[in-house]
Design an enzyme around this catalytic site. Structure first.
Site, mmCIF file in Angstrom:
data_model
loop_
_atom_site.group_PDB
_atom_site.id
_atom_site.type_symbol
_atom_site.label_atom_id
_atom_site.label_comp_id
_atom_site.label_asym_id
_atom_site.label_seq_id
_atom_site.Cartn_x
_atom_site.Cartn_y
_atom_site.Cartn_z
ATOM 1 N N LEU A 49 0.754 -1.002 -0.140
ATOM 2 C CA LEU A 49 -0.114 0.038 -0.061
ATOM 3 C C LEU A 49 0.778 1.169 0.014
ATOM 4 C CD1 LEU A 49 -2.756 -1.198 2.573
ATOM 5 C CD2 LEU A 49 -2.959 -0.830 0.090
ATOM 6 N N GLY A 52 7.607 4.274 3.826
ATOM 7 C CA GLY A 52 8.063 5.254 4.464
ATOM 8 C C GLY A 52 9.345 5.009 5.214
ATOM 9 N N PHE A 54 9.822 4.433 8.321
ATOM 10 C CA PHE A 54 9.750 2.980 9.300
ATOM 11 C C PHE A 54 9.591 1.737 8.726
ATOM 12 C CE2 PHE A 54 5.560 4.424 8.602
ATOM 13 C CZ PHE A 54 4.880 3.265 8.779
ATOM 14 N N GLY A 55 9.356 1.793 7.284
ATOM 15 C CA GLY A 55 9.099 0.471 6.710
ATOM 16 C C GLY A 55 7.825 0.392 5.797
ATOM 17 N N LYS A 73 1.773 -3.376 8.825
ATOM 18 C CA LYS A 73 2.733 -2.313 8.833
ATOM 19 C C LYS A 73 4.157 -3.006 9.280
ATOM 20 C CE LYS A 73 0.064 1.952 9.075
ATOM 21 N NZ LYS A 73 -0.012 3.157 10.016
ATOM 22 N N ASP A 178 0.600 13.995 12.829
ATOM 23 C CA ASP A 178 0.799 14.361 11.490
ATOM 24 C C ASP A 178 -0.477 14.276 10.954
ATOM 25 O OD1 ASP A 178 2.101 14.109 9.263
ATOM 26 O OD2 ASP A 178 2.517 11.803 9.037
#
Length: 712
Positions: A49, A52, A54-55, A73, A178
């Protein structure tokens, strides 16, 4: 799709290096490196999907939940060294514990954290629910192609729906960090905004990277963690890594301006004077302008310090009475997007949109909102569009009842937690005459005294009004003199509906707009304890409902606002059954082979009788009553169809096919009170009263099918 560096700076997909920090960027992957893999012996990866610092984030299917979609995630921060990665994972697990505590219907539901062994090394994965929907960024892009933007009415509604979420997370000491149009998604299930992609996980990755970068250069001083989108996050968050509740409010205000103007933050900010210049792009009411200005104050001490301060001012906000209608958003199939656009929840069929206080793009069908959504009914006629079309299906999909546990189930599942939305009472509009303002004020007072939810009531009135005025083609009414007669008719419809709702208990009225399948499941358990089935309960509810709304017979109203009225009536009928006023057990006296019961029924009232009978027993039933009194006979389980259902027939005889409690339901379709006598005769009668037993189990109905309700 956009590319993000470890600092979450957004870059065009053609970039090789971050244009802000110079970090080398990884090219997007169409399906992801794990596509097709089964992770954790449970989750089958479908596609990537987004990704970023962090993964990566993946769409997956949960093999243990019938391939239900979910989101994985991956935590793979760009840090060097085993110790740094170990430290990051420890912080990540702690952050996952915080996410687990967030239980809100408009926040991603955290399922679990697991470690999966991969070819290079083991990695941590966080699992969340998946929801069908589009981000507000995508919705804005669609409108921009049509030359449109969000209007003041819509963004005010968005504020009222998002601020309670922020109040909830802030009360737990959690800051989102965010907020942007990318991280707000309009959920297709109920058209409510969902707050996604919390910044805590990215904060960990950035913090650890910063700490170990400082160690690697030998100065031992880490640079501040700059988490947040440029232009959306306030300076103290970007420069010093300081995030507070007012930081989220700042980012939310920027998001609102972007939706209103279609411009990005740098285009709305005078960088030299560090002042916002959005007024040259859009004209807003003075009060909303003042609220946004305070949320956007440069000095943190000048901003609202809490969500409740914003809500307090919004409650005093003069709502514009004729904001121009925004075009209905276009919802194409979901497309591959960045990690910032991942949402949560099961993808159900789309129900009716959450109502706007001012203008509403007509949705496909209605679904009850979360419990706790409550708006006050104002002093003006709010100019709303009614639904353009209703989804087919519902109660009328099936030609047969699906058993005594059969249920009437709308397409969308209910939300699990309450969402608190403040009452907003729009003031009178100067365009309306004093007489009309007084009329609307009296209407609002009456609605409040009856305890009817504002948001639900507007939907209900619109449904009935536009059904009566099909020539309007759902045209939005104006506040001008040309629509004065139509507004008067709208008010008259509202008063007539309140007359009808007065016949429902205050407790049941207060829940209208909130009923869902959980309520019906609870009712089913309650009546089963009394050896009664839900189809008998529903027959009692139908009698009163169709007496109040005869035009709804044969209509598919389960997914309409008026279906909530039926639920309220059913709730009252359940209480009557439990109190024994609408339910009576027939027991044969010693040595008797027949039993007679009698009673009186007001229009729309009914009564159910149950008797424990045996297989192959011969019975004869006769009813003496007004010709508009209807009779239903239900066997103990769904393996047998109704012997009679809402029938004008007054006699029935035959041999019974099974043991158990038989139900005899008498309802009145007359316009005046009636009396009745019901005589039940049987052979081989057990002379002693039977002891209560639970009814035989019935097969569960299919969740995708609906029983056909009787039509008195």
């Amino acid at each position: 799709m956009p590319l993000y560096c470890s600092q979450r700076h957004e870059n065009p997909d053609s970039s090789r290096f971050c244009h802000l920090c110079g970090e080398k960027l990884q090219a997007p992957v169409s399906v992801g490196v794990y596509a097709g893999l089964l992770l954790g012996d449970r989750y089958r990866v479908v596609r990537e999907l987004g990704h970023g610092g962090f993964g990566r984030t993946y769409l997956a299917e949960d093999q243990n939940r019938f391939n239900e979609p979910c989101v994985l995630k991956e935590f793979a921060p760009q840090v060097q060294g085993t110790y740094a990665l170990q430290k990051a994972e420890e912080l990540f697990e702690r952050e996952a514990g915080i996410l687990y505590k967030l239980q809100h219907p408009q926040i991603p539901r955290f399922r679990e954290l697991f470690r999966a062994a991969l070819p290079d090394r083991s990695r941590l994965f966080l699992v969340q629910d998946y929801v069908e929907g589009q981000t507000y960024r995508a919705l804005l892009d669609t409108r921009k192609l049509q030359g449109q933007r969000f209007n003041e009415a819509e963004v005010t509604q968005l504020l009222l729906q998002i601020l309670p979420i922020l109040d909830y997370i802030h009360s737990l000491g959690v800051i989102h960090r965010d907020i942007s149009p990318d991280n707000l998604i309009l959920r297709s299930a109920d058209w409510l905004p969902v707050l996604i992609d919390f910044g805590g996980v990215k904060q960990i990755a950035a913090t650890v990277a910063s700490q170990f970068l400082a160690q690697s250069v030998g100065n031992g001083v880490s640079s501040p963690t700059r988490l947040g989108k440029i232009g959306y996050a306030p300076d103290e968050q970007l420069q010093m890594g300081v995030a507070s509740p007012h930081s989220d409010l700042y980012a939310l205000a920027v998001t609102i301006l972007v939706l209103l103007t279609g411009k990005e933050p740098p285009d709305l900010l005078d960088s030299y004077n560090m002042s916002w210049i959005w007024r040259q792009e859009v004209s807003l009411s003075p009060k909303l302008s003042a609220i946004l200005d305070r949320m956007l104050a440069q000095r943190p001490s000048d901003r609202y310090q809490s969500v409740r301060e914003v809500l307090h001012d919004l409650n005093r906000y003069d709502v514009p009475v004729y904001a121009p209608p925004a075009p209905a958003p276009v919802y194409p199939p979901p497309v591959q997007t960045t990690a910032a656009t991942v949402a949560v929840g099961r993808p159900p069929a789309p129900p009716e949109a959450a109502v706007s206080n001012y203008t509403v793009a007509p949705p496909p069908a209605y679904a009850p909102p979360s419990r706790g959504n409550s708006f006050g009914f104002g002093k003006v006629l709010l100019l709303l569009l009614v639904m353009a079309g209703a989804a087919t299906g519902g109660w009328w999909l099936s030609s047969n009842w699906l058993g005594d546990l059969a249920d009437r189930t709308p397409s969308a599942p209910p939300n699990e937690q309450p969402v608190v939305v403040p009452n907003v009472e729009p003031p009178a509009a100067p365009e309306l005459s004093q007489e009309e303002q007084n009329r609307k004020e009296a209407l609002g007072d009456r609605r409040r005294n009856l305890g009817v939810d504002y948001q639900f009531f507007v939907r209900l009135v619109n449904q009935v009004f536009y059904a009566q005025h099909s020539e309007l083609q759902n045209r939005q009414l104006s506040a001008g003199a040309e629509d004065a007669d139509l507004r008067a008719q709208w008010d008259q419809t509202a008063n007539q509906l309140l007359d009808q709702l007065e016949t429902i208990s205050s407790e049941a009225r207060s829940e209208m707009g909130k009923y869902d399948r959980n309520d019906r499941d609870r009712w089913r358990g309650s009546v089963n304890k009394l050896n009664l089935s839900t189809r008998a309960l529903y027959t009692l509810a139908d009698a009163k409902f169709f007496q109040l709304f005869p035009d709804q017979q044969g209509q598919d109203f389960v997914n309409q606002p008026i279906g909530q009225v039926w639920h309220a009536i059913a709730a009252d009928e359940l209480k009557a059954v439990q109190a024994g006023t609408s339910l009576e057990k027939v027991q044969f006296a010693q040595g008797s082979f027949s039993q007679e019961v009698s009673g009186a029924l007001a229009p729309g009232e009914g009564k159910a009788f149950i008797a424990q009978l045996s297989q192959n027993q011969l019975i004869r039933l006769s009813l003496q009553a007004d010709q508009k009194t209807l009779l239903s006979i239900y066997p103990p389980t769904s393996s047998q169809p109704p012997l009679l259902e809402n029938s004008p027939e007054t006699t029935w005889s035959g041999k019974l096919a099974q043991d158990g409690y038989y139900e005899f339901v008498v309802v009145s379709a007359a316009t005046a009170p009636v009396t009745f006598q019901l005589n039940l005769a049987a052979d081989n009668v057990i002379s002693t009263p039977p002891s209560p037993v639970s009814p035989p189990p019935s097969p569960s109905p299919s969740p995708d099918s609906e029983p056909t309700p009787p039509a008195p």
